[in-house]
Design an enzyme around this catalytic site. Structure first.
Site, mmCIF file in Angstrom:
data_model
loop_
_atom_site.group_PDB
_atom_site.id
_atom_site.type_symbol
_atom_site.label_atom_id
_atom_site.label_comp_id
_atom_site.label_asym_id
_atom_site.label_seq_id
_atom_site.Cartn_x
_atom_site.Cartn_y
_atom_site.Cartn_z
ATOM 1 N N HIS A 1 -5.587 2.664 1.742
ATOM 2 C CA HIS A 1 -5.144 3.888 2.348
ATOM 3 C C HIS A 1 -5.687 4.397 3.519
ATOM 4 C CE1 HIS A 1 -3.159 3.203 -1.429
ATOM 5 N NE2 HIS A 1 -3.878 4.200 -2.130
ATOM 6 N N ASP B 1 0.806 -1.043 -0.103
ATOM 7 C CA ASP B 1 -0.019 -0.252 0.102
ATOM 8 C C ASP B 1 0.929 1.183 -0.188
ATOM 9 O OD1 ASP B 1 -1.340 2.380 0.909
ATOM 10 O OD2 ASP B 1 -2.946 1.074 1.806
ATOM 11 N N HIS B 2 1.115 1.989 -1.085
ATOM 12 C CA HIS B 2 2.181 2.965 -1.214
ATOM 13 C C HIS B 2 1.965 4.029 -0.064
ATOM 14 C CE1 HIS B 2 -0.775 5.014 -3.876
ATOM 15 N NE2 HIS B 2 -0.253 6.263 -3.469
HETATM 16 C C1 BG6 Z 1 -4.209 4.777 -5.814
HETATM 17 C C2 BG6 Z 1 -5.516 4.961 -6.483
HETATM 18 O O1 BG6 Z 1 -3.928 3.700 -5.133
HETATM 19 O O2 BG6 Z 1 -3.790 6.014 -4.914
HETATM 20 C C3 BG6 Z 1 -5.890 5.996 -7.165
HETATM 21 O O3 BG6 Z 1 -5.786 3.835 -7.086
HETATM 22 C C4 BG6 Z 1 -5.612 7.336 -6.366
HETATM 23 O O4 BG6 Z 1 -7.237 6.318 -7.548
HETATM 24 C C5 BG6 Z 1 -4.055 7.138 -5.679
HETATM 25 O O5 BG6 Z 1 -5.414 8.649 -7.227
HETATM 26 C C6 BG6 Z 1 -3.683 8.333 -4.672
HETATM 27 O O6 BG6 Z 1 -2.235 8.448 -4.528
HETATM 28 P P1 BG6 Z 1 -1.630 9.370 -3.948
HETATM 29 O O7 BG6 Z 1 -0.272 9.148 -3.654
HETATM 30 O O8 BG6 Z 1 -1.437 10.525 -5.331
HETATM 31 O O9 BG6 Z 1 -2.505 10.070 -2.740
#
Ligand code: BG6
Ligand code: NDP
Length: 516
Positions: free
Chosen positions: A267, A204-205
Site C-alpha cells: 500500500h 492492491d486494494h
Molecule cells: C490490508 C492489511 O491489506 O489492509 C490489513 O492486510 C489492513 O492489515 C488493511 O488492516 C487496511 O486496509 P484499509 O482499506 O482499511 O486501509
C-alpha cells in the site's frame, strides 16, 4: 439490455462513461470461497455490481475451498453474508435471486487433481447453460502458500489458456505477493510458466480507492499544483498509514507478515510511487505503470547501517484506543508471547532523481495508533525572505498540501493568512476540499471497482511484475538487516502516535511528524 448490445453501444459511443461499462459474460472462480476475504470483500462487491446492473445475464460464480458444502449451502451462505453486510432489501433480493442460480461450489483440496477436473466440468456446464462465453476470471483468495499449487493445478488441467480466440482467461492474485524479494521472484516465475503477464492482475486494494486515484487527478489535471511538485518548492513529504485496530483475529497471519510486509511493501509503495512519478504520456495501464516503476527505481536502497539510522520498528503494548482499554500485541491470540514482529514502522527515504533530489520522504505506518487515517502531506519550503518581524509570524507554519486518502477523503491546503485586527499578524489557516461534499455520489468500494476492471480487462489499477519486484528491492534490505543485524525493536503504548524513537528520527532533521 444484454451485454452484447451494451458492447455494441460502447463501440459507437466513444464518450460512454467507462465507469458504467458493464462486465462481459464470464465465470468468476474464487479459490478461497469459504474464507474471510470472500465474505467481507468479494461477495459484497459482487452484490453491489449486480445491483448497479454491471453484471450481465451470462455471469456465474464458482467457489472452490475445502469446507464441505453443496451448491445450495454455498448460495445460502453467500446470501446470508451479503444480508449481514447491509445488503438485502426488496430490490437486492430480486437481483440476487435472478443470478444466484448461477453459483456453484466445489469442495476440494488444491493439492488434489480431482478438484481441477471437477472445476473443468463445471465451467463447461456453465458455458452451455448460462452463456458465460468461455471467459474466466480466477481469484486467488487463499493463503499465499497455496498460490503456486493453484496456479500449477490450473496449468496442469489446461485451465490457464483461453479455449477460443474471443475468450479471455485472467487471474487475480491477492497480496502479499511473495514473502521477500527471492520468494516474489520465485512466485513470478511460477506465474509466468502458466500465464502470460497480460493475463495477470496483482491486486492492491489501495489502488481501487478513489482518493488514491485522485492523486493522479490532482497532479496531472491541474496547472496549479504540478509546477510546485518538486525539490524547488517542497521541503519534505510525509506519508502516514495509521490504523486504530490491532491485529484482530489475524494474529497468526500477522506474525509472519508484520507492518513492513503487510502495509509498506504494497500500500505505501503504491501511494509513494503515485506521489513521486513523472506525468505519464498516456493514461493507460502501461503508461502509468512505466512511470511508477521509474519512480520506485529512484528510491534509495538502504544499507544495513542506514537501516539502523533511518528506520524505526516497534510493537504495540497495552493502552487505550477510542476509550477502550486494549491488550498488547504479544497478548493477542495467535501471537508468540516473545514475538519480535513489528506492528509499526517509520522510515526516512531519499529519492535520487532530478525532481526529488534532496527532498526526504518520511513514511510511518502502525496498528493501534490513535485513529485510522491515511494521508500524504507535502510540506513546502519557507519563503526565501520573510519581511515581517518575528512576533508577527510566530504562529505561521510552513505551507503544506495534504491529500487525505481516508477517512474524510479530500485535500487540505495550509497557508498563512492575516489575523483580523489592527496588528499585522500572520497565522496558518486551512482550506479544505471534502470529496463527500463536492460529489454527492457514493463512491464504489475499492474491491467493487477493481473486480469490474479485471472483468473488463483494464489492468491500470493492478500491479505489474516489475513494480512488485522494485517494491521488494526497497523493502528487502530492511528485512535482511532486522534478521541479521542487531536492530532494536521499540515499543509504544496503544493509542499513541508510535515510539519516541520515531520522533527522534524527525528531530534529527529538525522536523516533526504531523498530527493528522
Ligand atoms: C490490508 C492489511 O491489506 O489492509 C490489513 O492486510 C489492513 O492489515 C488493511 O488492516 C487496511 O486496509 P484499509 O482499506 O482499511 O486501509
Ligand atoms: P482465510 O484463511 O480466511 O481463507 C483461506 C481460504 O482458502 C479458505 O476458503 C480455505 O478453505 C481456503 N484454503 C486454504 N488452503 C486450502 C487448500 N489447501 N485447499 C483448498 N482450499 C484451501 O484467508 P483470508 O480470506 O483472510 O485471506 C485470503 C487471501 O487474501 C490471503 O492471501 C490474504 O493475504 C489476502 N488478503 C486478505 C485480507 C483480509 O482482510 N482477509 C486483506 C487483504 C488481502 P477452507 O477453510 O474451506 O479449507
Amino acid at each position: 439490455m444484454t451485454f452484447n448490445n451494451a458492447a455494441a453501444d460502447e463501440d459507437v459511443n466513444p464518450l460512454a462513461d467507462p465507469e458504467e461499462r458493464p462486465a462481459p459474460p464470464a465465470v468468476f472462480i474464487i479459490f478461497g470461497a469459504s474464507g474471510d476475504l470472500t465474505s467481507r470483500k468479494l461477495m459484497p462487491a459482487i452484490e453491489r455490481l449486480a445491483l448497479r446492473r454491471l453484471l450481465p445475464p451470462g455471469f456465474a460464480v464458482v467457489g472452490v475451498a475445502r469446507t464441505e458444502m453443496n451448491d445450495d449451502d454455498f448460495r445460502e451462505r453467500m446470501r446470508e453474508l451479503v444480508e449481514k453486510g447491509g445488503g438485502g432489501g426488496a430490490e437486492a433480493r430480486h437481483v440476487w435471486d435472478s443470478f444466484v442460480g448461477a453459483f456453484r461450489y466445489i469442495a476440494g483440496d488444491y493439492d488434489d487433481p480431482d478438484t481441477f477436473e471437477r472445476l473443468k466440468d463445471v465451467l463447461a456446464e456453465l458455458d452451455n447453460e448460462r452463456g458465460t462465453a468461455e471467459n474466466r476470471l480466477y481469484y486467488l483468495a487463499t493463503p499465499p502458500s497455496t498460490f503456486p499449487t493453484v496456479i500449477k493445478g490450473l496449468a496442469a488441467h489446461d485451465l490457464n489458456r483461453p479455449t477460443s480466440d474471443d475468450a479471455f482467461v485472467r487471474i487475480v492474485i491477492e497480496k502479499p505477493f511473495g514473502h521477500d524479494l527471492q520468494t516474489a521472484l520465485d512466485l513470478d516465475a511460477t506465474v509466468h510458466e502458466a500465464f502470460d503477464e497480460s493475463q495477470v492482475y496483482r491486486i492492491d486494494h489501495y489502488l481501487g480507492k478513489e482518493t488514491v486515484q485522485n492523486v493522479l487527478a490532482l497532479r496531472f489535471a491541474n496547472a496549479a499544483f504540478e509546477p510546485t511538485w518538486n525539490r524547488r518548492y517542497i521541503d519534505h513529504i510525509q506519508i502516514t498509514v495509521a490504523e486504530s485496530i490491532g491485529v484482530e483475529h489475524r494474529g497468526s497471519f500477522y506474525e509472519q507478515a508484520g507492518a513492513l510486509r503487510d502495509i509498506v511493501q504494497n500500500h505505501v509503495m503504491q501511494v509513494l510511487s503515485m506521489t513521486l512519478m513523472e506525468p505519464p504520456v498516456t493514461f493507460d495501464a502501461d503508461g502509468i505503470r512505466d512511470e511508477k516503476v521509474k519512480a520506485l527505481k529512484a528510491v534509495e536502497i538502504l544499507t544495513p547501517e542506514k537501516v539502523k539510522q533511518q528506520v524505526v520498528r516497534a510493537q504495540y503494548a497495552r493502552g487505550w484506543v477510542g476509550g477502550d482499554e486494549v491488550i498488547g500485541y504479544r497478548e493477542e491470540e495467535g501471537v508468540n508471547p516473545h514475538s519480535t514482529t513489528e506492528t509499526y514502522v517509520a522510515m526516512k527515504l531519499r529519492v535520487d532523481n532530478w525532481r526529488w533530489a534532496g527532498v526526504p520522504v518520511y513514511v510511518r505506518t502502525g496498528k493501534r495508533l490513535p485513529k485510522r487515517v491515511t494521508e500524504v502531506a507535502l510540506q513546502f519550503k519557507r519563503v526565501p525572505h520573510l519581511p515581517f518581524a518575528p512576533e508577527m509570524v510566530k504562529d505561521l507554519e510552513a505551507d503544506s498540501i495534504v491529500l487525505r486518502i481516508q477517512p474524510d477523503e479530500g485535500i487540505t491546503l495550509r497557508f498563512g493568512a492575516k489575523v483580523p485586527g489592527q496588528a499585522f499578524r500572520v497565522r496558518s489557516v486551512s482550506m479544505d476540499f471534502f470529496y463527500g461534499a463536492a460529489f454527492l455520489e457514493e463512491t464504489p468500494d475499492a474491491y467493487e471497482r477493481l473486480l469490474l476492471d479485471a472483468l473488463i480487462g483494464d489492468a491500470t489499477l493492478f500491479i505489474r511484475s516489475d513494480e512488485v519486484e522494485q517494491a521488494w528491492h526497497i523493502v528487502d534490505p530492511l528485512l535482511q538487516a532486522w534478521e541479521h543485524e542487531d536492530v532494536p525493536l521499540a515499543t509504544y503504548e496503544s493509542g499513541t502516535w508510535g515510539p519516541g524513537e520515531a520522533d527522534d528520527l524527525m528531530a534529527a532533521d529538525d522536523r516533526r511528524w504531523r498530527r493528522p
